[in-house]
Design an enzyme around this catalytic site. Sequence first.
Site, PDB file in Angstrom:
ATOM      1  N   ARG A 169      -1.158  -2.119   7.656  1.00  0.00           N
ATOM      2  CA  ARG A 169      -1.085  -2.663   6.377  1.00  0.00           C
ATOM      3  C   ARG A 169       0.001  -3.360   6.078  1.00  0.00           C
ATOM      4  NH1 ARG A 169       1.493  -0.657   1.628  1.00  0.00           N
ATOM      5  NH2 ARG A 169       2.176   0.010   3.050  1.00  0.00           N
TER       6      ARG A 169
ATOM      7  N   ARG B  41       5.477  -5.587   9.127  1.00  0.00           N
ATOM      8  CA  ARG B  41       6.260  -4.348   8.856  1.00  0.00           C
ATOM      9  C   ARG B  41       6.351  -3.507  10.993  1.00  0.00           C
ATOM     10  NH1 ARG B  41       4.947  -0.511   4.261  1.00  0.00           N
ATOM     11  NH2 ARG B  41       6.139  -2.712   2.612  1.00  0.00           N
TER      12      ARG B  41
ATOM     13  N   HIS C 128       5.936   5.698   6.611  1.00  0.00           N
ATOM     14  CA  HIS C 128       5.741   5.198   5.646  1.00  0.00           C
ATOM     15  C   HIS C 128       3.960   5.267   4.962  1.00  0.00           C
ATOM     16  CE1 HIS C 128       6.238   3.218   2.424  1.00  0.00           C
ATOM     17  NE2 HIS C 128       5.943   1.727   2.495  1.00  0.00           N
TER      18      HIS C 128
ATOM     19  N   HIS D 254       7.754   2.470   8.048  1.00  0.00           N
ATOM     20  CA  HIS D 254       8.699   1.491   6.787  1.00  0.00           C
ATOM     21  C   HIS D 254      10.186   0.963   7.714  1.00  0.00           C
ATOM     22  CE1 HIS D 254      10.186  -0.551   4.100  1.00  0.00           C
ATOM     23  NE2 HIS D 254       9.167  -0.617   2.758  1.00  0.00           N
TER      24      HIS D 254
ATOM     25  N   GLU E 146       7.206  -9.450   0.428  1.00  0.00           N
ATOM     26  CA  GLU E 146       7.094  -9.087   1.871  1.00  0.00           C
ATOM     27  C   GLU E 146       7.126  -9.428   2.759  1.00  0.00           C
ATOM     28  OE1 GLU E 146       5.700  -4.903   0.198  1.00  0.00           O
ATOM     29  OE2 GLU E 146       6.960  -5.578  -2.308  1.00  0.00           O
TER      30      GLU E 146
HETATM   31  C1  SIN Z   1       8.039  -1.556   0.130  1.00  0.00           C
HETATM   32  O1  SIN Z   1       8.493  -1.497  -1.278  1.00  0.00           O
HETATM   33  O2  SIN Z   1       8.502  -1.929   1.095  1.00  0.00           O
HETATM   34  C2  SIN Z   1       7.251  -0.541   0.308  1.00  0.00           C
HETATM   35  C3  SIN Z   1       5.978  -1.656  -0.353  1.00  0.00           C
HETATM   36  C4  SIN Z   1       5.023  -1.135   0.019  1.00  0.00           C
HETATM   37  O3  SIN Z   1       4.515   0.407   0.654  1.00  0.00           O
HETATM   38  O4  SIN Z   1       3.926  -1.262   0.241  1.00  0.00           O
END
Ligand code: SIN
Length: 517
Positions: free
Chosen positions: A383, A287, A348, A240, A114
């Site tokens: 985060r 993010r 988010h 998000h 991610e």
């Molecule tokens: C996601 O799946 O993008 C969310 C994961 C997260 O917020 O840590």
Amino acid sequence: MKTDFLVIGAGIAGLTYVIKVAEKLPNKQIVVVTKGGETDSNTNYAQGGVAIVQNNTDSFEKHVQDTLKAGDGLCEEDIVRTVISEGPNCLAEMVEWGVKFDKNQLGDYDLGKEGGHSENRVVHHKDFTGAEISRALHLRLKQLTNVTYLEHHFVVDLISGHHLKNKLSKSQTTCYGAYVLNEQTNEIITIRSKITILASGGAGQVYGHTTNPKIATGDGIAMAYRIGAEVKEIEFIQFHPTALYYQVESPAFLISEAVRGFGAKLVNKNGEKFMSKYDNREELASRDIVAKAIDSELKLIGQEYVYLDCTQLDRIKFKSHFPKITDKCKSIGIDVFKDFIPVVPAAHYICGGISVDRDGQTSIKNLFAIGECSRTGLHGANRLASNSLLEAFVYADKCADKTTELIFKIKQLQNIPNWNSKGTTNPIELILISHNLKELQGLMKDYVGIVRSNERLERARIRLDLLYKETEKLYKKTTISPQLCELRNMITVAYLIVTHSQKRKENKGGFYNTDLV
Ligand code: SIN
């Protein structure tokens, strides 16, 4: 009602804590209260997974550095190191409790990637990891005999010295339990507790457009603040980048960041990629950067959404990793292998919250906070994706160790007054609540979103002041309802976000004020 431990909230933090304490001290009583049902928690909505160092190319040091970089200089490094090094224990314990994480053909954990991560390190269960964790924890919970689980019970307020002596003295403030509304009988019960744990999750609903479920109204943060608990860094709201753009839905459906980790690209309405203009990690920048980049693109092209392009991705693997996302898109007429997915940033996660020490202890005696409602120092200004389930687990564990010792030193207070129901009007006009809620969500979205300014923040503060006065008046003269309490809590959290934003004098991570550039 009398108990040793009162746990407020039933997501990963609350349930992990309960299981650990119940197993350590089978003779002590634990009461868990949750305003929703079994599947109503932020945890249940988590798609991505848990960031845990697993393979040989990865290391704790790399994960630490990724977390510090995402947090933009505001993480507490010793906390980051502690939490990350606990990852493998967390994984082992969850597996022992029956959580199933996906494996590859070699039998190793299938690790997703991610934003902000330099390695693949996200253990997951397809694209519904949170729901799988929740399932296993609830199953374990049902086997415990010293736990009373109260669903559809709404905590109105924590009990503190304020209720006993009617005076505000921070140094003396102790928590003695909570006043709780049984939503079925409309009765407010007094739960006396030696130790109270807030595991009440986040507050995305303050923004209206959010990936968080309806229950994420910041109740724990607001009620802790009301009795004088210290709240820190709450101005750092994580948006998000890729919530599905589909107007009729709340919460907004999440298109997991793992989809970009799998290779999906962000494109504008002409199908042009744009992330390289903003960061050389492109779609996998952290993010805050991706959400801000999308926000600028939207302003540039005057549109309400951009797109995720998955059309070039391996269909079989995609479907197997992201079945829920594939089905959801299909249900609204989007074939992810032929069509672009419209996406927009949505509130988010709250990176700050109730300030706690290494064991989850708040500034109030006998009150602890774990999970999203707390501020531990792990996340800093932004985060790192998939660090929060890990944080919740690790702090639940530490808090359980601390409080299972502390409990033997605390005496139960006897003379706690029952709830003093001041309001008498019953029922109230719901429009007075729903209108103010819409107003609150609108002003937070427009004035306190990804990009803020001094003028917008001041406008928000002035309007919040009016909403606060109206809502307090209503609260005093009517009988208690969850809707009214939630509105009151959301106004408090919004006020904290705005005033903390006004005090911040430097742009960092997820906080951006155009007047500070
Ligand atoms: C996601 O799946 O993008 C969310 C994961 C997260 O917020 O840590």
